[in-house]
Design a protein around this motif. Structure first.
Motif, PDB file in Angstrom:
ATOM      1  N   SER A   1      44.866  47.249  71.965  1.00  0.00           N
ATOM      2  CA  SER A   1      43.906  48.424  71.969  1.00  0.00           C
ATOM      3  C   SER A   1      44.085  49.535  73.607  1.00  0.00           C
ATOM      4  O   SER A   1      44.541  50.352  73.433  1.00  0.00           O
ATOM      5  CB  SER A   1      42.606  48.723  71.297  1.00  0.00           C
ATOM      6  OG  SER A   1      42.592  48.984  69.678  1.00  0.00           O
ATOM      7  N   VAL A   2      42.492  48.656  74.344  1.00  0.00           N
ATOM      8  CA  VAL A   2      42.883  49.522  75.248  1.00  0.00           C
ATOM      9  C   VAL A   2      44.075  49.429  76.260  1.00  0.00           C
ATOM     10  O   VAL A   2      43.890  50.109  76.888  1.00  0.00           O
ATOM     11  CB  VAL A   2      42.014  48.375  76.128  1.00  0.00           C
ATOM     12  CG1 VAL A   2      41.287  49.228  77.708  1.00  0.00           C
ATOM     13  CG2 VAL A   2      40.285  48.788  75.730  1.00  0.00           C
ATOM     14  N   ALA A   3      44.790  48.691  76.418  1.00  0.00           N
ATOM     15  CA  ALA A   3      46.525  47.959  77.179  1.00  0.00           C
ATOM     16  C   ALA A   3      46.927  49.402  76.735  1.00  0.00           C
ATOM     17  O   ALA A   3      47.237  50.077  77.278  1.00  0.00           O
ATOM     18  CB  ALA A   3      46.592  47.277  76.970  1.00  0.00           C
TER      19      ALA A   3
ATOM     20  N   ALA B   1      48.788  52.890  78.824  1.00  0.00           N
ATOM     21  CA  ALA B   1      49.807  52.940  77.900  1.00  0.00           C
ATOM     22  C   ALA B   1      50.222  54.493  77.939  1.00  0.00           C
ATOM     23  O   ALA B   1      51.596  55.120  78.650  1.00  0.00           O
ATOM     24  CB  ALA B   1      50.496  51.604  77.979  1.00  0.00           C
ATOM     25  N   LEU B   2      49.802  55.038  76.465  1.00  0.00           N
ATOM     26  CA  LEU B   2      50.330  56.219  75.845  1.00  0.00           C
ATOM     27  C   LEU B   2      49.615  57.141  77.108  1.00  0.00           C
ATOM     28  O   LEU B   2      50.356  57.985  77.095  1.00  0.00           O
ATOM     29  CB  LEU B   2      49.687  55.904  74.478  1.00  0.00           C
ATOM     30  CG  LEU B   2      50.017  55.212  73.997  1.00  0.00           C
ATOM     31  CD1 LEU B   2      49.569  54.896  72.273  1.00  0.00           C
ATOM     32  CD2 LEU B   2      51.873  55.248  73.349  1.00  0.00           C
ATOM     33  N   ARG B   3      48.839  57.038  77.770  1.00  0.00           N
ATOM     34  CA  ARG B   3      47.880  58.335  77.967  1.00  0.00           C
ATOM     35  C   ARG B   3      48.753  58.453  79.748  1.00  0.00           C
ATOM     36  O   ARG B   3      48.388  59.918  80.170  1.00  0.00           O
ATOM     37  CB  ARG B   3      46.448  57.893  77.975  1.00  0.00           C
ATOM     38  CG  ARG B   3      45.534  57.074  79.446  1.00  0.00           C
ATOM     39  CD  ARG B   3      44.443  57.296  79.584  1.00  0.00           C
ATOM     40  NE  ARG B   3      44.075  58.356  80.548  1.00  0.00           N
ATOM     41  CZ  ARG B   3      42.850  58.673  80.746  1.00  0.00           C
ATOM     42  NH1 ARG B   3      42.145  59.134  80.051  1.00  0.00           N
ATOM     43  NH2 ARG B   3      42.818  60.010  81.670  1.00  0.00           N
ATOM     44  N   ARG B   4      49.009  57.509  79.895  1.00  0.00           N
ATOM     45  CA  ARG B   4      50.266  58.071  80.700  1.00  0.00           C
ATOM     46  C   ARG B   4      50.929  59.504  80.705  1.00  0.00           C
ATOM     47  O   ARG B   4      51.557  60.325  81.492  1.00  0.00           O
ATOM     48  CB  ARG B   4      51.472  56.970  81.537  1.00  0.00           C
ATOM     49  CG  ARG B   4      50.293  55.635  82.138  1.00  0.00           C
ATOM     50  CD  ARG B   4      51.132  54.415  82.681  1.00  0.00           C
ATOM     51  NE  ARG B   4      52.218  55.125  83.680  1.00  0.00           N
ATOM     52  CZ  ARG B   4      53.210  54.747  83.801  1.00  0.00           C
ATOM     53  NH1 ARG B   4      53.920  53.524  83.817  1.00  0.00           N
ATOM     54  NH2 ARG B   4      53.890  55.385  85.325  1.00  0.00           N
TER      55      ARG B   4
ATOM     56  N   PHE C   1      52.621  54.321  61.861  1.00  0.00           N
ATOM     57  CA  PHE C   1      51.752  53.279  61.230  1.00  0.00           C
ATOM     58  C   PHE C   1      51.804  51.582  62.444  1.00  0.00           C
ATOM     59  O   PHE C   1      52.937  51.344  62.883  1.00  0.00           O
ATOM     60  CB  PHE C   1      52.615  52.269  59.981  1.00  0.00           C
ATOM     61  CG  PHE C   1      52.585  51.440  58.748  1.00  0.00           C
ATOM     62  CD1 PHE C   1      50.771  51.733  58.433  1.00  0.00           C
ATOM     63  CD2 PHE C   1      52.589  49.800  59.492  1.00  0.00           C
ATOM     64  CE1 PHE C   1      49.976  50.077  58.091  1.00  0.00           C
ATOM     65  CE2 PHE C   1      51.659  49.094  58.361  1.00  0.00           C
ATOM     66  CZ  PHE C   1      50.514  49.080  58.209  1.00  0.00           C
ATOM     67  N   ILE C   2      50.527  50.636  62.448  1.00  0.00           N
ATOM     68  CA  ILE C   2      50.603  49.432  62.623  1.00  0.00           C
ATOM     69  C   ILE C   2      49.561  48.928  61.943  1.00  0.00           C
ATOM     70  O   ILE C   2      48.722  49.314  61.460  1.00  0.00           O
ATOM     71  CB  ILE C   2      50.271  49.818  64.155  1.00  0.00           C
ATOM     72  CG1 ILE C   2      48.828  50.056  64.539  1.00  0.00           C
ATOM     73  CG2 ILE C   2      50.918  50.271  64.663  1.00  0.00           C
ATOM     74  CD1 ILE C   2      47.720  50.222  65.496  1.00  0.00           C
TER      75      ILE C   2
ATOM     76  N   LEU D   1      49.614  48.493  71.723  1.00  0.00           N
ATOM     77  CA  LEU D   1      51.030  48.537  72.350  1.00  0.00           C
ATOM     78  C   LEU D   1      52.512  48.125  72.916  1.00  0.00           C
ATOM     79  O   LEU D   1      52.970  48.958  73.100  1.00  0.00           O
ATOM     80  CB  LEU D   1      49.982  47.451  73.626  1.00  0.00           C
ATOM     81  CG  LEU D   1      50.609  46.273  75.160  1.00  0.00           C
ATOM     82  CD1 LEU D   1      50.338  48.171  76.289  1.00  0.00           C
ATOM     83  CD2 LEU D   1      50.863  45.199  75.330  1.00  0.00           C
ATOM     84  N   ASP D   2      52.944  47.707  70.757  1.00  0.00           N
ATOM     85  CA  ASP D   2      53.742  47.059  70.890  1.00  0.00           C
ATOM     86  C   ASP D   2      54.647  49.116  70.512  1.00  0.00           C
ATOM     87  O   ASP D   2      55.610  49.429  70.527  1.00  0.00           O
ATOM     88  CB  ASP D   2      53.980  47.025  69.726  1.00  0.00           C
ATOM     89  CG  ASP D   2      55.222  46.737  69.649  1.00  0.00           C
ATOM     90  OD1 ASP D   2      56.616  46.717  69.964  1.00  0.00           O
ATOM     91  OD2 ASP D   2      55.761  46.948  68.202  1.00  0.00           O
ATOM     92  N   LEU D   3      53.709  50.144  70.232  1.00  0.00           N
ATOM     93  CA  LEU D   3      54.556  51.625  70.035  1.00  0.00           C
ATOM     94  C   LEU D   3      54.193  51.892  71.475  1.00  0.00           C
ATOM     95  O   LEU D   3      55.636  52.980  71.120  1.00  0.00           O
ATOM     96  CB  LEU D   3      52.384  52.095  69.461  1.00  0.00           C
ATOM     97  CG  LEU D   3      52.842  53.745  69.160  1.00  0.00           C
ATOM     98  CD1 LEU D   3      54.045  54.084  68.379  1.00  0.00           C
ATOM     99  CD2 LEU D   3      52.225  54.186  68.432  1.00  0.00           C
TER     100      LEU D   3
END
Lengths: 235, 235
Positions: free
Chosen positions: B104-106, B110-113, B194-195, B223-225
């Protein structure tokens, strides 16, 4: 005290220098003469009156981005400045790219180790997200006028934030560079911290140079506030 | 697409293991036998029905912290468990100390970049602030049920978040481990991801093991998303 909420425009970010710099950049790019300082000051001059029209029911709820755009159009007309729609949209977004004061990021970072830190701003949430990203402000939470559909100094904003925080007003402190904002918060039971921003309105600023109320803390800046709070020092 | 909002309980944090671990800690401290797994599962069993009572007007607006407390009291009575008021308050705050799934945190970082990342949760804001702090979740913004005084799947929650973001629903994506949540979002025009969290409900989970709708993205985890979104890959 568990949470510290911050006025943003003027307290955390330096809107005036940021607007002037962006007007100068636009002038360089377009070759057009733009009176950046005058426009910045007059634009901000429309700020409180435009929100007061909403506060007093003369205009339905309107977010700050749209109030800024209305006053920008009036301003450009008054100065006979000819900008097309795309340029006006770009100029209106100058408010989304404001620089923090030098102590802001370090101060908020220090405070969030021990307190919840949030905005308590008349800006709308989408505007505040851009400001936070641009200025790299480490907020825990964003309290913005459009959550409450009221503008400060309406009580709904201050008490609405306390309610969402699940805290009594006495556990929440407003930090602001404006005595009138602190006065409204204090009357509702919030704690108060004043920090002066003596150049917010430029070199000839005449107001909010000093604490004018019995505030719980008076600090030099946000970083100094963090140091005072850790040392147990008060006003 | 500009913003990704997340269901939190089950999608970002592992509420079940976190509750069980905290019940076990309480059992060690008090020497009392506590059926942690049963309590966790039955407590969560009260979740949707308790919100439905509010959604259907059988109970006035009540934040999730208070719904949790009401169902906890019922649960303890049903099991003949004797906890005093201080213990009940402590147990209710187990929901404030939930562990993130390993990605979740990773994934959020990554997404918030590239996107605004926010919660879109039935938890109340003060609860979500504690979860964010405990799990170190790097949110840009918290959308919580008490901002809208509605619970998902009420449309006011999904559309209220889009409105505050200043974005049309098609520029906002809900990421969730629950097909029903995505279905409600999709019907309102939001993008969907969906995850699967196949152990959210424990080793014998029977639902939400697979994508059951035509979602825009199906990823292994958050993270995969993030990796799929950067590669332009879709479902």
């Amino acid at each position: 005290m568990k949470a510290i909420v911050f006025d943003v425009f003027g307290t955390v970010v330096d809107w005036r220098s940021s607007l002037i710099a962006q007007f100068a950049e636009l002038a360089r790019e377009t070759g057009q003469a733009i009176p950046g300082e005058t426009l910045a000051d007059e634009w901000r001059g429309h700020y409180a009156p435009s929100m007061d029209r909403v506060r007093h029911g003369e205009q339905p709820w309107t977010v700050l981005d749209d109030l800024h755009r209305q006053s920008l159009d009036r301003l450009l007309e008054a100065h006979g400045l000819d900008f097309d729609e795309a340029q006006r949209q770009r100029i209106n977004r100058f408010w989304h790219r404001l620089e923090p004061w030098p102590d802001s990021v370090a101060g908020l970072t220090a405070l969030r180790r021990h307190y919840t830190v949030g905005s308590l701003t008349n800006g709308n949430l989408s505007l505040m997200l851009d400001v936070a990203r641009h200025a790299e402000l480490p907020w825990n939470v964003l309290f913005c006028a459009d959550l409450f559909r009221h503008y400060k100094p309406d009580r709904e904003v201050y008490l609405g934030a306390c309610d969402l925080l699940g805290l009594p007003p006495g556990d929440v402190m407003l930090c602001a560079a404006h005595n009138s904002d602190l006065s409204a918060a204090q009357a509702l039971g919030l704690k108060t911290a004043f920090i002066p921003r003596p150049h917010e309105y430029g070199p000839r600023q005449t107001r909010d140079l000093h604490a004018e109320g019995d505030w719980d803390y008076v600090a030099k800046d946000i970083l100094d506030l963090a140091i005072r709070l850790r040392s147990g020092d008060s006003a």
